[in-house]
Structure formats: C-alpha cells, structure tokens
Design an enzyme around this catalytic site. Structure first.
Site, mmCIF file in Angstrom:
data_model
loop_
_atom_site.group_PDB
_atom_site.id
_atom_site.type_symbol
_atom_site.label_atom_id
_atom_site.label_comp_id
_atom_site.label_asym_id
_atom_site.label_seq_id
_atom_site.Cartn_x
_atom_site.Cartn_y
_atom_site.Cartn_z
ATOM 1 N N ARG A 6 2.162 -11.826 -0.630
ATOM 2 C CA ARG A 6 1.002 -12.239 0.231
ATOM 3 C C ARG A 6 0.231 -13.852 -0.751
ATOM 4 O O ARG A 6 0.719 -14.240 -1.789
ATOM 5 C CB ARG A 6 -0.037 -11.142 -0.256
ATOM 6 C CG ARG A 6 0.623 -9.841 0.002
ATOM 7 C CD ARG A 6 -0.118 -9.807 1.493
ATOM 8 N NE ARG A 6 0.056 -8.730 2.167
ATOM 9 C CZ ARG A 6 -0.684 -7.333 3.107
ATOM 10 N NH1 ARG A 6 -1.518 -8.128 3.666
ATOM 11 N NH2 ARG A 6 0.017 -6.855 3.539
ATOM 12 N N LYS B 82 -9.445 -2.416 1.406
ATOM 13 C CA LYS B 82 -9.525 -0.644 2.487
ATOM 14 C C LYS B 82 -9.670 0.406 2.428
ATOM 15 O O LYS B 82 -9.908 1.138 2.562
ATOM 16 C CB LYS B 82 -8.051 -0.353 2.592
ATOM 17 C CG LYS B 82 -6.908 -1.511 3.297
ATOM 18 C CD LYS B 82 -7.131 -2.129 4.459
ATOM 19 C CE LYS B 82 -6.220 -3.137 4.704
ATOM 20 N NZ LYS B 82 -6.975 -4.018 5.950
ATOM 21 N N CYS C 157 0.668 -7.561 11.711
ATOM 22 C CA CYS C 157 0.889 -7.858 13.445
ATOM 23 C C CYS C 157 0.192 -8.946 14.258
ATOM 24 O O CYS C 157 0.845 -9.090 15.116
ATOM 25 C CB CYS C 157 0.520 -6.615 14.237
ATOM 26 S SG CYS C 157 1.749 -4.831 13.987
ATOM 27 N N GLY D 233 -0.480 -20.391 19.057
ATOM 28 C CA GLY D 233 -1.756 -20.304 20.170
ATOM 29 C C GLY D 233 -1.608 -20.404 21.948
ATOM 30 O O GLY D 233 -2.413 -20.580 21.871
ATOM 31 N N GLU D 234 -0.562 -19.882 21.586
ATOM 32 C CA GLU D 234 -0.449 -19.746 23.927
ATOM 33 C C GLU D 234 -1.202 -18.232 23.776
ATOM 34 O O GLU D 234 -1.646 -18.170 24.792
ATOM 35 C CB GLU D 234 1.469 -19.318 23.946
ATOM 36 C CG GLU D 234 1.957 -20.931 23.118
ATOM 37 C CD GLU D 234 1.603 -21.849 24.281
ATOM 38 O OE1 GLU D 234 0.575 -21.572 24.839
ATOM 39 O OE2 GLU D 234 2.378 -22.945 23.670
ATOM 40 N N TYR E 286 -1.670 -3.328 -7.364
ATOM 41 C CA TYR E 286 -1.267 -4.388 -5.824
ATOM 42 C C TYR E 286 -2.374 -3.868 -4.877
ATOM 43 O O TYR E 286 -2.217 -2.850 -4.160
ATOM 44 C CB TYR E 286 0.590 -3.647 -4.793
ATOM 45 C CG TYR E 286 0.814 -4.496 -4.058
ATOM 46 C CD1 TYR E 286 1.823 -5.987 -5.255
ATOM 47 C CD2 TYR E 286 0.629 -5.051 -2.878
ATOM 48 C CE1 TYR E 286 2.309 -7.230 -4.067
ATOM 49 C CE2 TYR E 286 0.794 -6.494 -2.327
ATOM 50 C CZ TYR E 286 1.871 -7.026 -3.000
ATOM 51 O OH TYR E 286 2.624 -8.759 -2.189
ATOM 52 N N GLY E 287 -2.733 -4.776 -4.084
ATOM 53 C CA GLY E 287 -3.343 -5.382 -2.891
ATOM 54 C C GLY E 287 -4.740 -3.909 -2.395
ATOM 55 O O GLY E 287 -4.855 -3.723 -3.642
ATOM 56 N N GLY E 288 -4.578 -3.487 -1.820
ATOM 57 C CA GLY E 288 -4.935 -2.326 -1.399
ATOM 58 C C GLY E 288 -5.060 -1.430 -1.907
ATOM 59 O O GLY E 288 -6.373 -0.857 -1.761
ATOM 60 N N ASP F 5 -9.047 -9.823 8.777
ATOM 61 C CA ASP F 5 -9.054 -8.042 8.682
ATOM 62 C C ASP F 5 -9.928 -7.206 8.890
ATOM 63 O O ASP F 5 -9.602 -5.584 9.711
ATOM 64 C CB ASP F 5 -8.549 -7.996 7.551
ATOM 65 C CG ASP F 5 -7.686 -6.297 6.688
ATOM 66 O OD1 ASP F 5 -6.935 -6.557 7.852
ATOM 67 O OD2 ASP F 5 -7.675 -6.728 6.119
ATOM 68 N N SER G 147 -1.175 -3.584 10.453
ATOM 69 C CA SER G 147 -1.187 -4.280 9.228
ATOM 70 C C SER G 147 0.400 -5.063 9.320
ATOM 71 O O SER G 147 1.224 -4.697 10.091
ATOM 72 C CB SER G 147 -1.013 -3.389 8.548
ATOM 73 O OG SER G 147 -1.766 -2.768 8.253
ATOM 74 N N HIS H 215 -10.804 -1.835 11.233
ATOM 75 C CA HIS H 215 -9.930 -2.855 11.111
ATOM 76 C C HIS H 215 -9.264 -3.791 12.324
ATOM 77 O O HIS H 215 -8.406 -3.992 13.211
ATOM 78 C CB HIS H 215 -8.633 -1.682 10.795
ATOM 79 C CG HIS H 215 -7.126 -2.807 9.787
ATOM 80 N ND1 HIS H 215 -6.136 -2.497 9.857
ATOM 81 C CD2 HIS H 215 -6.741 -3.915 9.079
ATOM 82 C CE1 HIS H 215 -5.326 -2.804 9.581
ATOM 83 N NE2 HIS H 215 -5.927 -3.528 8.747
ATOM 84 N N ARG I 134 0.567 -1.561 0.533
ATOM 85 C CA ARG I 134 -0.289 0.398 0.060
ATOM 86 C C ARG I 134 0.916 1.659 -0.213
ATOM 87 O O ARG I 134 2.071 1.632 0.264
ATOM 88 C CB ARG I 134 -0.963 0.073 0.956
ATOM 89 C CG ARG I 134 -2.048 -1.086 0.913
ATOM 90 C CD ARG I 134 -3.197 -0.901 1.933
ATOM 91 N NE ARG I 134 -2.511 -1.070 3.741
ATOM 92 C CZ ARG I 134 -1.497 -0.383 4.307
ATOM 93 N NH1 ARG I 134 -1.881 1.062 4.284
ATOM 94 N NH2 ARG I 134 -0.907 -1.079 5.752
HETATM 95 C C1 OXD Z 1 -2.938 -4.144 5.154
HETATM 96 C C2 OXD Z 1 -3.636 -6.042 4.964
HETATM 97 O O1 OXD Z 1 -2.497 -4.167 4.715
HETATM 98 O O2 OXD Z 1 -4.830 -6.750 5.658
HETATM 99 O O3 OXD Z 1 -3.034 -3.919 6.283
HETATM 100 O O4 OXD Z 1 -3.716 -5.996 3.858
HETATM 101 MN MN MN Z 2 -5.419 -5.227 7.219
#
Ligand code: OXD
Ligand code: MN
Length: 595
Positions: free
Chosen positions: A379, A220, A264, A505-506, A211-213, A287, A262, A240, A70
């Site tokens: 991605r 987004k 994370c 998982g923890e 690309y993407g978003g 998301d 994003s 979000h 993005r």
């Molecule tokens: C972002 C995504 O960048 O979800 O937040 O692709």
């Molecule tokens: Mn996102």
C-alpha cells in the site's frame, strides 16, 4: 506542544485504558509536523522503517509476513443478539468478547508508549463529520492516522467539555519484557487477533494486527462498520464508495459515487483522466462516502478521510498517473520492495523491473522461486491534498450533491460493461446481488467468486438484510431526487482470456453515457437485466477496439444469467425474514424476464 483536555469522559476513558494496558508512557498526539517527524525518526532508528533516499519525506515499512491484510475471519460485529449482526458477520456476544479481549489487553502495552490520537472523520466543521479517539501502541498507526484523518489539537478543541467521541482502542498485542528487544513489526498470532465492534455502544476494540484497516481504526472500523450502524439509526448513509466530479464540455457538473469491492480499481476510477474531448474529472474521495439528505432534498456526500491508502501493485503512470503524482513525497509505503538506490518498487510500476532489490520480506530479489518483490496488498498512504486532480470542493463541509450511484465488481464473464437499473428498487437489487472475484485485500483465497452486496460485505456493521431495507428507505425519502443507479464491469474477458475493455481513462466513455442517460440524451436497450447502451450510443471516438469486442462487452447471455439464479437464491435465503419483500419482488421479476 501542550494540549489542554477538558472532556472528562475522554480523560476517564484514557485513564481506564492506561490502567488496563500498563504502557510505560502516555503521549497525547497534537497532530503537528514536528510530532510526525519525531515519531518517524524513532521508527527509522529502531529499524521499523527505512527513509527513502529518492522520495522526499517518505518511508517504507515492511510488515510481519503473517500480518499483510484485513482479517475478515477475525472481525466481529458484537450485538447482544446474533441476529442483529446478521449472517454475513462474525459474532460473539459482547460480554464474552469483552472478557476475552480484556485478558489480552491486560498489560499488553508493557515496554511501549500509549498514543492517544484525537481525530476527525470529515472536515472538522462539517455537520456530517464525527470525532474518534484512537488509542494505540504503534508509531506506524499514529503516522498513518496523521495522513488519513485530521488529527490533533483542533479536534480536542472541537470536542470541548461535553462533545461526543467514538472510542477506538488498538494494540499490536506484543508487550515487551524488561530489556527485551523489539522487532520491526510487532503483532500477535492470528488466533489472538480480534477486530471487534460494539455498535450499540459506538465502540471499537482491535488487538493483534498492525496492518491497514485492522489498525487504522478511523477507516473501515469507524467510517464504515460503526458509521453504517449510526447512519441507519440517524437516517443517512455510510458507504464503501469513491466520490468523483465529472464536468462536461459545457461545464455541467455531475457527482458520481462508486461502490466496488476492495482492490477493484476505486482509486483508479476516482482519479480518472478522461480520454474523451472536453470532459474533466476531479477526485473527492477514493474509498468511503458519508451521505446525508440536504435542505434541498438531494443527497450530499463527503469523504470522511484526508488521505489515500491505495493498493500499490499495478499502480503506474499508465494506469493511474494522478496516484503516481500524489505519492511523490510525504508518503508512507507498506510492503513494497526497496531498490538499491533507495526508492520503492512494485509489480506493474512503469519501466523495467530493477535488476536487484530487497523484497518486502527483506530478502534479495529476484528470488529463485519467482516470488513478487512487493506483497500483492502492498500500500501507499498519501495526503489527498497532494493529488493533482483533487476537487476544489473536496473539503466542503456540506459535501457534493450526488447524481449517480455506480456499483460493480470484478467478473471475467456474464456481467456486461454497463447496465442501468430500471428504477431505484431495481438498483437496490443490483447492489444487493453484486458479485466479485476475491482479491488480496483480505487474507484468504484470491479469485473466488463471492456476493459482495454494495461492496459492503466486509464492512456492514449490522444485519445486511436491514441494510438493504435502509437503502429502500433512503430511496423513498429521496423520491425523484434519488441518484440514478448503474452497474459496471470493467473486467469482462474474451473466451481466450483477453480483457475486452481497456479500462482506466477509457472508463470515462461509460461515465459519459451515464450522464447522457440522466439528461435523456441517449438511447438504451431494454434487456432482462436492465438498460444497456446501444453500440452507437457509447462514445468510442478515437478508441481502437474491435466491434466484436464491444458486442461481447454488451452481450446479455440469457442462459448464463439463468445460471446465476440458484446462487442469488442461496445468497438471499441466508437473510430469512430480514430480506425486504421489495428485494424478493425484484428477484421474481428478474426470473420472469429471463424466462
Ligand atoms: C480495503 C481498503 O481493503 O480500502 O477495502 O483498504
Ligand atoms: Mn476499501
């Protein structure tokens, strides 16, 4: 497949865009498998995509090296008055921005096909869903939209004669002269990229990036930036956030949403495999959450998307087995490496790295310069229905009732593992001051600390000060039915740079504590920053973790928190008189508690 369009407004808009962009052809997308297969075959034939030998019906696209994420610095929120976009958004007045973009759009689809994609964000019969129409000249976009949204005839039918839609115009910005050969990933140079939003008109114009978003405009642009502005006007929330269902051993269901910046770990958390006995987790979304107050006064969430556009590097059977299962087939990969046997690979995947691969730039790998084989923002696009732990109610039109909001970010220091807000207002303060180290999801420096309120810094379609007020307003309307608010940090490190918490998982142990808190079944300690678990109240059964590390994870370092004050002050100052008084009060109270 023939499609009968009765909506005059839609026909008129498509006509206007055709006149402006002058494509060779117009194709109305019906959303069928046949359409998807034909377009993919075309992408393979032209050299834009590779069909993977090892994964059924799956393809790899690699982008131009300048078009990998993005572009927040080329993203605009355009209201007549700059103050309405607020200090966290780029702004150009609508007339000026439209004039600039119209000259770019003029003739921009020459030599290409213009695709018209009718799509629904949300299950078609959900009262929370919205219809968008994306016009694009990119096959990659059409195929991704097929997975990420509900596309085609059923949407046109729902739209009917008079239905409303959100127009989303996209072009890669690379017209072809007669006889000019196309490149695998057409796009425009950075200074010509524009990702523009006109929230007063519910209108999206994107130019120059594939690309993407930047290009899949349902995500987004519509589901967050435009939807957040609509949600404020109409009294609901577009966030979000991942959405998950946690079921306790006694069968009680808890629905949790989590706002994290994003890259994370939202996808990992959404598909969590609990490590504690008897607890079960199911994914509703990874998301975005659209939330409305239901007839019973509770807040209900739907996932407006129908697929996952997840960050690939770091995803493995170890970190996220459910994501790995979701991408076994029918998946589009972007900017991953191609192995010699015809599969994809990325850094952090299970097993040892291949001896040889073709990296995302199309070069032999490994390279002497030791560059990664996959782009850090590589991605996968996979249908949500392929996730083995998709919640049986993930497409329920009315959504699922939310019990808990979780906020968080990526912080190596200061911020403890988990912290419960004293009350809703304090929770809004925690969301409004959320901070995180930046990631590769946006083009820019990685690892810098920034405030990312509610993980919405790049996605809020209006003045963020007014957005904070909207949170208070929603809290007031929800009253005692408002979800409880927690703040987490899975990423705290020791002095010597080790992760203190195993994560993945923890993290179920932390979620369990939250559920027990709302049932008033467990203890918390009051600290200046919020309510923290006692060491004994966290279920650590079966987890090999040093007691010292747990202490460090739950440590509230008052000095370090005092050192955050000037940054919060600066962060809040930018909103001037749009900063809600209630946030100012929360900030003063924190300073008092830290004295
Ligand atoms: C972002 C995504 O960048 O979800 O937040 O692709
Ligand atoms: Mn996102």
């Amino acid at each position: 497949m023939e499609m009968i369009v009765k909506n005059e407004k839609l026909k008129k808009w498509v006509n206007e865009i055709e006149q402006m962009c002058t494509p060779d052809k117009v194709h109305w997308c019906d959303g069928s498998k046949k359409e998807y297969n034909e377009l993919m075959a075309q992408a393979v034939k032209s050299g834009s995509a590779v069909k993977l030998k090892k994964r059924k019906n799956s393809f790899l696209f690699c982008s131009h090296p300048s078009d990998v994420a993005r572009v927040e610095n080329r993203t605009y929120i355009s209201y007549p008055s700059q103050i309405d976009a607020g200090p966290t958004n780029n702004w150009v007045a609508p007339d000026e921005l439209k004039a600039t973009m119209k000259s770019l759009y003029s003739g921009c689809m020459k030599g290409r096909t213009m695709y018209v994609i009718p799509f629904s964000m949300g299950p078609i019969d959900s009262p929370i869903a919205k219809i968008g129409i994306e016009i694009t000249d990119s096959i990659y976009v059409v195929c991704n939209m097929h997975i990420m949204t509900r596309v085609g005839k059923k949407v046109i039918k729902k739209l009917g004669k008079e239905g409303e839609f959100i127009p989303c115009l996209h072009s890669v910005g690379a017209p072809l002269a007669k006889g000019q050969k196309d490149v695998p990933w057409p796009c425009a140079p950075m200074e010509k990229k524009y990702i523009s939003h006109f929230p007063d008109e519910n209108l999206i114009w994107s130019y120059g990036s594939g690309y993407g978003g930047n290009a899949l405009l349902g995500k987004k642009c519509l589901a967050l930036r435009i939807a957040s502005a609509i949600a404020r006007r109409e009294g609901w929330m577009a966030e979000h956030m991942l959405i998950l269902r946690l079921t306790s051993p006694s069968g009680k269901q808890y629905h949790i949403t989590g706002a994290f910046p994003s890259a994370c770990g939202k996808t990992n958390l959404a598909m969590l495999q609990p490590t504690i006995d008897g607890w079960k987790c199911e994914c509703v979304g990874d998301d975005i959450a659209w939330m409305k107050i239901g007839p019973d006064g509770r807040l209900y969430a739907i996932n407006p998307e129908s697929g996952f556009f997840g960050v690939a590097p770091g995803t493995s059977y170890d970190s996220n087995p459910m994501a790995m299962e979701s991408i076994k087939e029918n998946t589009i990969f972007t900017n991953c490496a191609l192995t010699d046997d015809g599969d994809i690979w990325w850094e952090g995947m299970d097993g040892s790295p291949p001896k040889h691969a073709i990296d995302w730039k199309g070069l032999d790998w490994p390279t002497e310069r030791k560059e990664p084989a996959a782009n850090p923002n590589a991605r996968f696009t996979a249908p949500a229905s392929q996730c083995p732990v998709i919640c049986p109610d993930w497409e329920k039109p009315e959504g699922v009732p939310i019990d808990i909001f979780v906020f968080g970010g990526r912080r190596a220091g200061v911020v403890p593992l988990v912290n419960e807000a004293f009350n809703f207002d304090h929770g809004v303060f925690l969301g409004a001051t959320a901070s995180s180290e930046t990631t590769a999801a946006n083009i820019g420096a990685v690892g810098n600390l920034r405030r990312d309120p509610f993980a919405m810094q790049p996605f809020c379609g209006y003045n963020m000060g007014d957005y904070f007020q909207h949170w208070f307003d929603m809290g007031d309307r929800l009253g005692d039915k408002a979800p409880r608010i927690f703040y987490v940090n899975w990423f705290r490190k020791s002095q010597d740079g080790r992760w203190l918490w195993p994560g993945f998982g923890e993290n179920s142990r932390v979620l369990k504590w939250m559920c027990e808190r709302i049932e008033e079944k467990t203890e918390a300690v009051k600290t200046p920053i919020g309510l923290l678990p006692t060491i004994d109240s966290l279920d650590l059964k079966g987890l090999k973790i040093d007691k010292q590390d747990i202490k460090a994870l739950l440590h509230v370092d008052v000095e370090a928190w005092r050192a955050e004050i000037p940054d919060i002050e600066k962060h809040f100052a930018q909103f001037g008189d749009r900063l809600p008084e209630r946030l100012r009060k929360q900030f003063e109270a924190l300073q008092e508690r830290l004295k």
